[in-house]
Design an enzyme around this catalytic site. Structure first.
Site, short mmCIF file in Angstrom:
data_model
loop_
_atom_site.label_atom_id
_atom_site.label_comp_id
_atom_site.label_asym_id
_atom_site.label_seq_id
_atom_site.Cartn_x
_atom_site.Cartn_y
_atom_site.Cartn_z
N GLY A 175 3.70 -4.37 -15.71
CA GLY A 175 4.21 -5.36 -16.86
C GLY A 175 4.97 -4.79 -17.92
O GLY A 175 4.95 -5.53 -18.84
N LEU A 176 5.64 -3.69 -18.05
CA LEU A 176 6.16 -3.12 -19.26
C LEU A 176 7.74 -2.99 -18.97
O LEU A 176 8.38 -2.17 -19.76
CB LEU A 176 5.61 -1.44 -19.64
CG LEU A 176 4.23 -1.49 -19.63
CD1 LEU A 176 3.89 0.07 -19.61
CD2 LEU A 176 3.84 -2.35 -20.93
N SER B 1 11.90 8.29 -16.39
CA SER B 1 11.44 7.38 -16.95
C SER B 1 9.83 7.51 -17.58
O SER B 1 9.11 8.35 -17.01
CB SER B 1 11.12 5.84 -16.37
OG SER B 1 10.76 5.08 -17.20
N ASP C 56 13.21 -9.74 -19.85
CA ASP C 56 13.02 -8.19 -19.78
C ASP C 56 14.32 -7.72 -20.01
O ASP C 56 14.32 -6.67 -20.90
CB ASP C 56 12.30 -7.83 -18.50
CG ASP C 56 11.02 -8.39 -18.51
OD1 ASP C 56 10.49 -9.01 -19.18
OD2 ASP C 56 10.14 -7.55 -17.61
N SER D 68 9.84 -1.83 -16.50
CA SER D 68 10.31 -0.72 -15.93
C SER D 68 11.48 -1.08 -15.00
O SER D 68 12.74 -0.36 -15.22
CB SER D 68 9.39 -0.02 -15.09
OG SER D 68 8.86 -0.82 -14.00
N SER D 69 11.57 -2.22 -14.41
CA SER D 69 12.92 -2.46 -13.63
C SER D 69 13.74 -2.77 -14.36
O SER D 69 15.19 -2.59 -14.11
CB SER D 69 12.32 -3.60 -12.59
OG SER D 69 12.14 -4.73 -13.11
N LYS E 109 9.62 -3.03 -22.42
CA LYS E 109 9.20 -4.40 -23.37
C LYS E 109 7.87 -4.54 -23.05
O LYS E 109 7.15 -3.88 -22.22
CB LYS E 109 10.05 -5.42 -22.62
CG LYS E 109 9.61 -6.03 -21.48
CD LYS E 109 8.65 -7.21 -21.65
CE LYS E 109 7.99 -7.87 -20.49
NZ LYS E 109 7.39 -6.96 -19.54
#
Length: 405
Positions: A159-160, A152, A224, A162-163, A14
């Site tokens: 800040g994208l 991935s 997220d 990933s988690s 995101k």
């Protein structure tokens, strides 16, 4: 031919388009799914172990079925009311299990990188937590013998999301494997050969992904994992999420500064400036709120590639937001260079996330699709400057089940 089951799912990252930092002070934020995805393969095995391989950490971690069965036996769950708060006793038990003695390569996670160790450890706790809880939720006293492999496109700690993509993939695959949801062509929409879970299934996937996010971050807004689950765009304000029905297609470059973010430090900078200069800082936060609200209206009414007029408005909002974030003190010289370079090429850039490093986004004029040499020129310029640009589309699908050969 093997009768062992194999599932494959993916979920997007995101970006925060607008509203960073202002959202902390009850203003609006707008987030969109990112066309960079995390992929997970769940494969049934016969070795009596639960294994997980994460390509960002280059190792294979596993536990015995018996070991997890003892934990499951102690866990309590109300099958009629999925939990909203973490089971802290279980979290502590799982932290003990992931303290480092299960790494199969003998080195432990990412030797010499303490942050990678922390990220790896907390991700493993999240994985085991959801596995234990969903086994109990589905009435199973023993966990299945499985191997989970994760790869991935999404940079970690940038800040994208990933988690969140990791959490959504875990949630979807385990819910499906354990029979809690059934995602097949009878129950799910078929989009280009991939299956999109139903609304009820997405809600359950999102719920359990949120629990993993709480473990990974200590606290989480839910933005997220919601974006990664549902895809598209979401508006967030005062702990309320609203999905924006948008058909607008935006192409962006995600440009990594290679500068590690410190989210707490950035939040403290804004808090300090707001305390010292409330008459200046509060109007800046209000202005960011206005940008977010205006942007959400454009997204809501857009369809397909933006028109020239729509792109000009979108670009203006992006540039204004970056200037306001700089005023709050959360930009960085490398982020500024990325945004200035975007302007030189007639594009619009801003930081995304907490700032102080991490990534910037450059929203591309739709004409770039017709004049590919222009797009390649800006990509080459960022590479020459030793940044790492990735081309992606915003607002694409959320979690997907993929066919397995």
């Amino acid at each position: 031919m093997s009768n062992l089951r194999h599932l494959r799912v993916s979920a997007p990252g995101k970006i925060i388009l607008h509203g960073e930092h202002a959202v902390v002070y009850q203003k609006t934020a707008v987030a969109l799914s990112l066309g960079l995805r995390t992929r997970l393969d769940l494969t049934e095995t016969t070795d009596g172990r639960i294994s997980i391989i994460m390509d960002k950490f280059l190792q294979h971690t596993s536990w015995s079925v018996e070991e997890l069965s003892k934990i499951i036996d102690k866990v309590k769950i109300d099958a009629n009311n999925p939990e909203t708060e973490l089971d802290q006793e279980l979290v502590e038990d799982l932290r003990m299990m992931t303290s480092g003695h299960h790494y199969q390569n003998g080195d432990g996670p990412a030797v010499g990188n303490p942050q990678a160790y922390s990220t790896q450890s907390v991700a493993l706790v999240g994985f085991l937590y959801i596995l234990v809880k969903l086994c109990k939720f589905s009435g199973k006293q023993r966990p299945p013998s499985i191997q989970i492999s994760i790869s991935s496109d999404i940079a970690i700690s940038a800040g994208l999301g990933s988690s969140a993509a990791f959490a959504v993939c875990l949630s979807a695959s385990l819910l499906s494997y354990l029979g809690i949801i059934v995602c097949d062509r009878k129950n799910c929409a078929d989009v280009d050969g991939k299956l999109v879970p139903s609304a009820d299934q997405l809600a359950l996937i999102n719920h359990w992904a949120f629990m993993v996010e709480k473990i990974v971050h200590g606290s989480a807004s839910g933005v997220d994992n919601a974006v990664s689950t549902y895809g598209g765009s979401i508006k967030y304000r005062n702990n309320e999420l609203t999905r924006i029905g948008s058909g607008l297609k935006l192409d962006v470059l995600i440009v990594d500064t290679h500068v590690q973010r410190d989210t707490k430090k950035m939040l403290d900078i804004v808090r300090h400036r707001r305390k010292l200069y409330p008459a200046i800082t509060n109007p800046v936060l209000e202005a960011i709120d206005g940008i977010s609200e205006t942007s959400s209206k454009i997204l809501q009414h857009g369809d397909g590639l933006p028109t020239g007029e729509e792109y000009e408005v979108i670009a203006d909002l992006v540039r204004m937001n970056q200037n306001l974030l700089s005023t709050l003190g959360v930009s960085h010289p490398k982020l500024d260079v990325i945004c200035e370079t975007a302007s030189r090429f007639g594009q619009a850039g801003k930081l995304t996330g907490a700032g102080g490093g991490g990534c910037a986004i450059v929203v591309l004029d739709p004409d770039m699709r017709q004049f590919e040499h222009l797009r390649e020129s800006i990509i080459a310029e960022y590479r020459r400057m030793e940044f790492k640009p990735h081309l992606a589309e915003l607002g694409g699908p959320g979690v997907l089940f993929h066919p397995v050969p």
